[in-house]
Motif scaffolding. Structure first.
Motif, PDB file in Angstrom:
ATOM      1  N   ASP A   1       9.655  66.047-124.553  1.00 27.11           N
ATOM      2  CA  ASP A   1       8.430  66.798-124.847  1.00 27.11           C
ATOM      3  C   ASP A   1       8.088  67.794-123.743  1.00 27.11           C
TER       4      ASP A   1
ATOM      5  N   ARG B   1      10.679  70.812-123.876  1.00 25.99           N
ATOM      6  CA  ARG B   1      10.519  71.588-125.105  1.00 25.99           C
ATOM      7  C   ARG B   1       9.248  72.426-125.065  1.00 25.99           C
ATOM      8  N   SER B   2       8.292  72.014-124.237  1.00 27.48           N
ATOM      9  CA  SER B   2       7.022  72.734-124.144  1.00 27.48           C
ATOM     10  C   SER B   2       7.082  73.877-123.132  1.00 27.48           C
TER      11      SER B   2
ATOM     12  N   TYR C   1      17.051  72.725-122.097  1.00 27.49           N
ATOM     13  CA  TYR C   1      16.187  73.050-123.238  1.00 27.49           C
ATOM     14  C   TYR C   1      16.868  72.727-124.569  1.00 27.49           C
ATOM     15  N   ASN C   2      18.076  73.223-124.756  1.00 31.26           N
ATOM     16  CA  ASN C   2      18.756  73.006-126.032  1.00 31.26           C
ATOM     17  C   ASN C   2      19.188  71.556-126.212  1.00 31.26           C
TER      18      ASN C   2
ATOM     19  N   CYS D   1      17.356  69.013-125.314  1.00 33.66           N
ATOM     20  CA  CYS D   1      16.153  68.351-125.828  1.00 33.66           C
ATOM     21  C   CYS D   1      15.958  68.628-127.319  1.00 33.66           C
ATOM     22  N   VAL D   2      16.183  69.871-127.721  1.00 37.91           N
ATOM     23  CA  VAL D   2      16.034  70.207-129.143  1.00 37.91           C
ATOM     24  C   VAL D   2      17.107  69.513-129.977  1.00 37.91           C
TER      25      VAL D   2
ATOM     26  N   GLU E   1      16.391  65.804-130.679  1.00 36.67           N
ATOM     27  CA  GLU E   1      15.475  65.549-131.787  1.00 36.67           C
ATOM     28  C   GLU E   1      16.154  65.768-133.133  1.00 36.67           C
TER      29      GLU E   1
ATOM     30  N   GLN F   1      20.996  75.759-133.922  1.00 43.51           N
ATOM     31  CA  GLN F   1      20.539  75.699-132.539  1.00 43.51           C
ATOM     32  C   GLN F   1      21.589  76.255-131.590  1.00 43.51           C
TER      33      GLN F   1
END
Length: 301
Positions: free
Chosen positions: A108, A111-112, A143-144, A146-147, A150, A197
């Motif tokens: 989180d 990603r923020s 970053y990627n 983390c995405v 999910e 992605q």
């Protein structure tokens, strides 16, 4: 004609208004495009000699080196982000609460935070001296990853629970269930999202120009701002050339995704269980024996 259950069919007045809005909007858009083209033409951006800069060997070598630099960062960040995503997804689904909460907070948090801030913070020295390439690779990976974690978690949760229960009933451990039952089906189900992605990862390599990494966008800015022809900078020509390169790379990734998806569906549909051929041969009716004269069987050769 059947009306949709989501909205009422427009009446005559509403259809007329929609037609008027469409015509007015199209005229306004065409006028805007014409004005932009006129301004570019007035500044000499459509002059044919501006394309001559791409005939120079130095410019072509610069573009090729920038393309290779972009692909190198993308390859490293793509592979590292997928590996990192698997680790984060496993931690996110862990039965141990501390591990699960650490993964949740990490995902989180990053990603923020805007990716540009992460890359710049890594470059200026949060982890010590770091080259622009590795700052860009690490920022894209975090970053990627983390995405993608999910995305994988959504794929794992989409697997029917009955398969997991059956695997546990057969005596498999959680690691075996995750590796042989959950993740293969999760990757197959979420492959379009994973490839999408990766396309985002490819386009985000353009953020390297902020930290002076010589990728495609950095090279485009150098060419557009430092190679005037007759006092006119080749802005439009540079945008067209480098835009075509980015579009080609993204289309290649999309084609690769469709190819992998087709191969996966064919391999899944074409699986033949062990012993199936022998069972088919055993179930097939036996060929009638040909008898010789007098009802005797023909001699064996």
């Amino acid at each position: 004609m059947s009306a949709s259950v989501l909205f009422d069919a427009p009446g005559p007045k509403a259809r007329f208004r929609n037609l008027v809005y469409s015509v007015v909007g199209s005229i306004g858009l065409a006028a805007l495009i014409a004005w932009v083209c006129y301004r570019l033409y007035d500044k000499g951006q459509f002059a044919g000699e501006l394309w001559d800069i791409f005939n120079y060997a130095g410019i072509r070598e610069n573009i090729l080196e920038a393309l290779l630099s972009t692909l190198k960062v993308f390859a490293l960040a793509g592979v590292f982000s997928l590996v990192f995503a698997v680790l984060l997804c496993v931690a996110r689904l862990s039965d141990h609460k501390p591990v699960r909460w650490v993964a949740v907070v990490f995902i989180d948090l990053f990603r923020s935070i805007p990716l540009l801030i992460t890359i710049f913070a890594l470059w200026v020295g949060i982890l010590g001296h770091m080259t622009p390439m590795w700052a860009l690779v690490l920022g894209l990976t975090i970053y990627n990853g983390c995405v993608q974690a999910e995305v994988l978690r959504a794929g794992v949760n989409s697997v029917p629970k009955g398969q997991v229960e059956a695997a546990y009933a057969l005596g498999l451990r959680k690691t075996q269930v995750t590796a042989s039952v959950l993740f293969p089906q999760a990757v197959r189900a979420m492959l379009p999202s994973i490839i999408s992605q990766l396309v985002v990862t490819l386009k985000d390599t353009s953020l390297g120009y902020i930290i002076l990494y010589p990728e495609l966008l950095y090279s485009a800015r150098l060419i557009a701002n430092n190679t005037p022809v007759g006092g006119v900078y080749p802005t439009v020509q540079t945008v067209i050339v480098f835009g075509a390169i980015y579009i080609s790379l993204c289309l290649a990734l999309a084609w690769l995704a469709k190819f992998v998806e087709r191969r996966g569906s064919r391999s899944k549909a074409g699986i033949v269980p062990a012993g199936a051929k022998e069972l088919e041969e055993a179930a097939a009716p036996a060929a009638p024996e040909t008898k010789g004269p007098g009802g005797a069987a023909p001699p064996s050769k």
